[in-house]
Structures are given as structure tokens and as C-alpha cells.
Design an enzyme around this catalytic site. Structure first.
Site, PDB file in Angstrom:
ATOM      1  N   HIS A   1      -4.855  -3.306   6.531  1.00 56.36           N
ATOM      2  CA  HIS A   1      -4.511  -3.485   4.756  1.00 56.36           C
ATOM      3  C   HIS A   1      -6.215  -3.918   4.086  1.00 56.36           C
ATOM      4  O   HIS A   1      -6.508  -5.114   4.040  1.00 56.36           O
ATOM      5  CB  HIS A   1      -3.810  -4.628   4.736  1.00 56.36           C
ATOM      6  CG  HIS A   1      -3.330  -5.346   3.065  1.00 56.36           C
ATOM      7  ND1 HIS A   1      -3.123  -4.461   2.453  1.00 56.36           N
ATOM      8  CD2 HIS A   1      -4.043  -6.256   2.465  1.00 56.36           C
ATOM      9  CE1 HIS A   1      -2.998  -5.146   1.228  1.00 56.36           C
ATOM     10  NE2 HIS A   1      -3.583  -6.012   1.356  1.00 56.36           N
TER      11      HIS A   1
ATOM     12  N   ASP B   1       0.871  -1.088  -0.011  1.00 58.88           N
ATOM     13  CA  ASP B   1       0.055   0.005   0.010  1.00 58.88           C
ATOM     14  C   ASP B   1       1.043   1.175  -0.175  1.00 58.88           C
ATOM     15  O   ASP B   1       0.739   2.145  -0.767  1.00 58.88           O
ATOM     16  CB  ASP B   1      -0.939   0.089   1.226  1.00 58.88           C
ATOM     17  CG  ASP B   1      -1.551  -1.226   1.277  1.00 58.88           C
ATOM     18  OD1 ASP B   1      -2.548  -1.487   0.378  1.00 58.88           O
ATOM     19  OD2 ASP B   1      -1.352  -1.929   2.325  1.00 58.88           O
TER      20      ASP B   1
HETATM   21  P1  NAI Z   1      -2.294 -18.035  -4.561  1.00 56.98           P
HETATM   22  O1  NAI Z   1      -3.501 -18.702  -4.345  1.00 56.98           O
HETATM   23  O2  NAI Z   1      -1.555 -17.959  -5.910  1.00 56.98           O
HETATM   24  O3  NAI Z   1      -1.014 -18.966  -3.513  1.00 56.98           O
HETATM   25  C1  NAI Z   1      -1.554 -19.243  -2.064  1.00 56.98           C
HETATM   26  C2  NAI Z   1      -0.886 -20.497  -2.042  1.00 56.98           C
HETATM   27  O4  NAI Z   1      -1.022 -20.827  -0.397  1.00 56.98           O
HETATM   28  C3  NAI Z   1      -1.406 -21.550  -2.675  1.00 56.98           C
HETATM   29  O5  NAI Z   1      -0.431 -22.290  -3.381  1.00 56.98           O
HETATM   30  C4  NAI Z   1      -2.100 -22.405  -1.562  1.00 56.98           C
HETATM   31  O6  NAI Z   1      -1.950 -23.826  -1.791  1.00 56.98           O
HETATM   32  C5  NAI Z   1      -1.223 -22.106  -0.394  1.00 56.98           C
HETATM   33  N1  NAI Z   1      -1.850 -22.343   1.041  1.00 56.98           N
HETATM   34  C6  NAI Z   1      -3.192 -22.256   1.295  1.00 56.98           C
HETATM   35  N2  NAI Z   1      -3.228 -22.432   2.696  1.00 56.98           N
HETATM   36  C7  NAI Z   1      -2.131 -22.875   3.056  1.00 56.98           C
HETATM   37  C8  NAI Z   1      -1.782 -23.495   4.293  1.00 56.98           C
HETATM   38  N3  NAI Z   1      -2.542 -23.579   5.344  1.00 56.98           N
HETATM   39  N4  NAI Z   1      -0.440 -23.826   4.587  1.00 56.98           N
HETATM   40  C9  NAI Z   1       0.477 -23.557   3.393  1.00 56.98           C
HETATM   41  N5  NAI Z   1       0.206 -23.017   2.272  1.00 56.98           N
HETATM   42  C10 NAI Z   1      -1.127 -22.627   2.065  1.00 56.98           C
HETATM   43  O7  NAI Z   1      -2.341 -16.649  -3.775  1.00 56.98           O
HETATM   44  P2  NAI Z   1      -1.353 -15.357  -3.854  1.00 56.98           P
HETATM   45  O8  NAI Z   1      -1.544 -14.545  -4.997  1.00 56.98           O
HETATM   46  O9  NAI Z   1       0.398 -15.943  -3.721  1.00 56.98           O
HETATM   47  O10 NAI Z   1      -1.604 -14.612  -2.492  1.00 56.98           O
HETATM   48  C11 NAI Z   1      -1.395 -14.996  -1.349  1.00 56.98           C
HETATM   49  C12 NAI Z   1      -2.092 -14.193  -0.083  1.00 56.98           C
HETATM   50  O11 NAI Z   1      -1.473 -13.056  -0.156  1.00 56.98           O
HETATM   51  C13 NAI Z   1      -3.506 -13.999  -0.351  1.00 56.98           C
HETATM   52  O12 NAI Z   1      -4.276 -14.177   0.931  1.00 56.98           O
HETATM   53  C14 NAI Z   1      -3.531 -12.636  -0.737  1.00 56.98           C
HETATM   54  O13 NAI Z   1      -4.795 -12.083  -0.492  1.00 56.98           O
HETATM   55  C15 NAI Z   1      -2.613 -12.088   0.108  1.00 56.98           C
HETATM   56  N6  NAI Z   1      -2.105 -10.744  -0.544  1.00 56.98           N
HETATM   57  C16 NAI Z   1      -1.712  -9.734   0.476  1.00 56.98           C
HETATM   58  C17 NAI Z   1      -1.060  -8.740   0.094  1.00 56.98           C
HETATM   59  C18 NAI Z   1      -0.696  -7.628   1.355  1.00 56.98           C
HETATM   60  O14 NAI Z   1      -0.418  -6.397   0.980  1.00 56.98           O
HETATM   61  N7  NAI Z   1      -0.697  -7.826   2.360  1.00 56.98           N
HETATM   62  C19 NAI Z   1      -1.006  -8.165  -1.220  1.00 56.98           C
HETATM   63  C20 NAI Z   1      -1.377  -9.137  -2.204  1.00 56.98           C
HETATM   64  C21 NAI Z   1      -1.848 -10.535  -1.639  1.00 56.98           C
END
Ligand code: NAI
Length: 329
Positions: A189, A161
Site C-alpha cells: 500500500h 486502492d
Molecule cells: P488521524 O491522525 O486523524 O487519527 C489517528 C489516531 O490514532 C489519532 O487520534 C491518534 O491519537 C491515534 N493514535 C496514535 N498512536 C496511537 C496508538 N499507539 N494507539 C492508539 N491510537 C493511536 O489519522 P487518520 O486519518 O484516522 O489515519 C489513521 C491511519 O490510517 C494513518 O496511519 C493513515 O496513514 C492510515 N491510512 C491508511 C489507509 C490505507 O489504505 N491502508 C488509507 C488512509 C489512511
């Protein structure tokens, strides 16, 4: 050669994980003279894809990558064993029709187990950055389930952000991103976050004076930053990944590097009650680091309009805390 740092990344085969691991392994985060052992954690059905990620890490032949450990989410203590940093990226993404409250309830239990396993297995100096959304409340849940880990070791990521806000101010003013300082994001966030342009500077002058258009700042700028994640999804068909991984790298760098005098960075940490914000909430503040510990920058003033924005985002954090009360021992 230095002793290796162990860094765990959950959700390691996801989009952000894929954009993050190679930058850590290559020495971009901790330096070219600091070996790193990566601990990759995924859910059991995704372990096959994680093998592929490990093959690619091997194929980069990074001199700084001293090893890879893989663990599934049923064996979190193996995943976090002796780790100095745990980057909690993995979580269930929000799907169409899902309310924010539903997401909080679905992801909450993941972070209960995460907190317990970090406490049981990580290194004594562990520091944790939660990226998976809703990151502030997920961080609160994990912290509450790891009472032996000092509370100042927990962070939720707000740097994406801040970087978005810095970039918008640089574009509007015609200055460079390096000219923009102290662009604090307050609160959660989420779409209630408050990007504090009144206390930001551009080229050493108040950002509002340089931009000279308060209504653009109050309306267009704030809304652009708050809704940037949705705009990226709309345009790209997938949520921010490279920029989120970059922000995660920036967050850890900000934690481990002394902050230049007069500057600050945004991260959500456990409130100590500063600015009247409830002690114990994982809320974003302007921070400085001495290279290992953070302090909240004091004396930042808000006008009535800005204070209402801070109050609104803090109110949302309190509501989220109440939604997961049963997960906070
Ligand atoms: P993605 O869906 O591509 O990857 C998430 C991965 O986490 C998947 O491979 C899934 O298998 C794995 N996963 C799910 N539950 C799990 C668990 N209990 N233990 C270990 N691995 C687990 O999602 P992406 O795009 O990589 O985003 C990940 C997270 O980051 C989302 O929650 C998203 O909303 C968040 N995010 C946060 C931001 C921030 O500024 N704080 C910015 C962008 C995304």
C-alpha cells in the site's frame, strides 16, 4: 439474539475512526441481528475526545450496539480483551519532511506492543486488519510479535486502492462500478502498488479491450490510483477518511462473506510463497474467502511489463522488512 461480537478500533478518535465506528455500531457491517461491543483505543492525551465519541455513539441509540469499552494505549490488553476483530487504525501520521523510512521506524514500536497485547488478550478466533501506515510493514511487525496467533488471521488494508481503481475504470469505460471485477492490487500500500488492469474485467470482458487505450491504462490510470491519496490531501486539506473507513468495512465484509464464484478481492496477507513472492511478507494478492479463511487465487498470468511492476512493489516490501529487522523476533 446472537452473542455480541467484540470489535476493537485503535485510533478511535481520529478521522478514520470517526467515520468507521458509527457504521459498525449501526449494524452495517455484521448485520442488524448481530450485536456488537466496540472497544475504543486511543493514546492517553486523546481520551477526553474519545469520551465525546462515546457520547455520540450513545446518542445514536443503535439497537445493535451492545456496549462500549474504552482503553488507552498504556493498557492495550484491556482494549483488546476477548475481541474477535481488531482494526488497527491508530498510528502517527507522516509529517512534512519525513521520509517513509522515518515513519516506519516511528510506528514500528507501536505495532510491537499491539501484537503482544492481541496475543495476550484477544479472543481465540481474533482477526486483525491493519490500516495505519505503513500498513503492510506494521502488520508484519505485529504478526511477528504474536507468534501464537495463526498467520492467516492478519490482514493489511488494500481495499481503498482497489475501490479507487474500480471507480477509475468504471468512469473511463462509461460502465458502472458493479461491472468491474477482479481489479487486484498487488504488493504494497504505497506508490509502488500495482493495479492489475490486465486481469480485470468490465462487463465480463478484459478491461484493456473495453477501454481500448493501453497507454492510458499503463500511465494515467496507474499513476492516478497510486497517487490518489496525495490528490485527496491536496484537494481536501486532510487525508482520505470516509473512503478509508468504507474500505475497512469492505475488507471485513470480504473476509466474512464467501466470495462469489469467479471473483476476488485485494488484501495484503502473509505470503505463502505463491507467485514466487517471499513467504512471510505481508503482500497484497487476489484473494477469495470461504467465509472464514482466505485462499490466494492461483494461475493469474502477468506479461513482462506487469511482472516488472509486481517485482518492484515486492522489492519495496523486502526493503521495509529489512528496515525493521530488529522488531521482528
Ligand atoms: P488521524 O491522525 O486523524 O487519527 C489517528 C489516531 O490514532 C489519532 O487520534 C491518534 O491519537 C491515534 N493514535 C496514535 N498512536 C496511537 C496508538 N499507539 N494507539 C492508539 N491510537 C493511536 O489519522 P487518520 O486519518 O484516522 O489515519 C489513521 C491511519 O490510517 C494513518 O496511519 C493513515 O496513514 C492510515 N491510512 C491508511 C489507509 C490505507 O489504505 N491502508 C488509507 C488512509 C489512511
Amino acid at each position: 439474539m446472537k452473542a455480541p461480537i467484540r470489535v476493537a478500533v485503535t485510533g478511535a478518535a481520529g478521522q478514520i475512526g470517526y467515520a468507521l465506528l458509527f457504521r459498525i455500531a449501526s449494524g452495517q457491517l455484521f448485520g442488524k441481528d448481530q450485536p456488537v461491543i466496540l472497544h475504543l483505543v486511543e493514546v492517553p492525551p486523546v481520551m477526553g475526545a474519545l469520551d465525546g465519541v462515546e457520547m455520540e455513539l450513545d446518542d445514536c441509540a443503535f439497537p445493535t450496539l451492545a456496549g462500549v469499552v474504552k482503553a488507552d494505549s498504556d493498557h492495550l490488553e484491556d482494549g483488546f480483551a476477548d475481541c474477535n476483530f481488531v482494526l488497527c487504525v491508530g498510528s502517527v501520521p507522516r509529517k512534512a519532511g519525513m521520509e517513509r523510512g522515518d515513519l516506519i521506524r516511528i510506528n514500528g514500536p507501536i505495532f510491537t506492543n499491539t501484537g503482544k497485547a492481541i496475543q495476550a488478550a484477544a479472543a481465540k478466533d481474533v482477526r486483525i486488519v491493519v490500516v495505519g501506515n505503513p500498513c503492510n510493514t506494521n502488520c508484519l511487525i505485529a504478526m511477528a510479535n504474536a507468534p501464537d496467533i495463526p498467520r492467516d488471521r492478519w490482514y493489511a488494508m488494500m481495499m481503498l486502492d482497489e475501490n479507487r481503481a474500480v471507480s477509475q475504470l468504471a468512469k473511463k469505460s462509461g460502465m458502472t462500478v458493479a461491472d468491474v471485477k477482479n481489479m487486484t492490487i498487488w504488493g504494497n500500500h504505497s506508490a509502488t502498488q500495482y493495479p492489475d488492469f490486465y486481469n480485470a474485467t468490465i462487463g465480463g470482458k478484459p478491461a484493456a479491450d473495453v477501454i481500448g487505450d493501453e497507454s492510458w491504462l499503463q500511465d494515467t490510470f496507474i499513476e492516478t490510483v497510486q497517487k490518489r491519496g496525495a490528490a485527496v490531501i491536496q484537494a481536501r486539506g486532510a487525508s482520505s477518511a470516509a473512503s478509508a473507513a468504507n474500505a475497512c468495512i469492505d475488507t471485513v465484509k470480504n473476509i466474512i462473506t464467501p466470495t462469489p464464484a469467479g471473483e476476488s478481492f485485494s488484501a495484503a496477507i502473509c505470503s505463502d510463497g505463491s507467485y514466487g513472492i517471499d513467504e512471510g511478507l505481508i503482500c497484497s494478492f487476489p484473494l477469495t474467502s470461504d467465509g472464514s479463511n482466505w485462499s490466494i487465487k492461483q494461475g493469474v498470468k502477468q506479461n513482462e511489463w506487469a511482472q516488472a511492476k509486481v517485482d518492484a512493489t515486492v522489492a519495496e516490501l523486502k526493503e521495509e522488512r529489512d528496515t525493521v529487522k530488529d522488531l521482528l523476533p
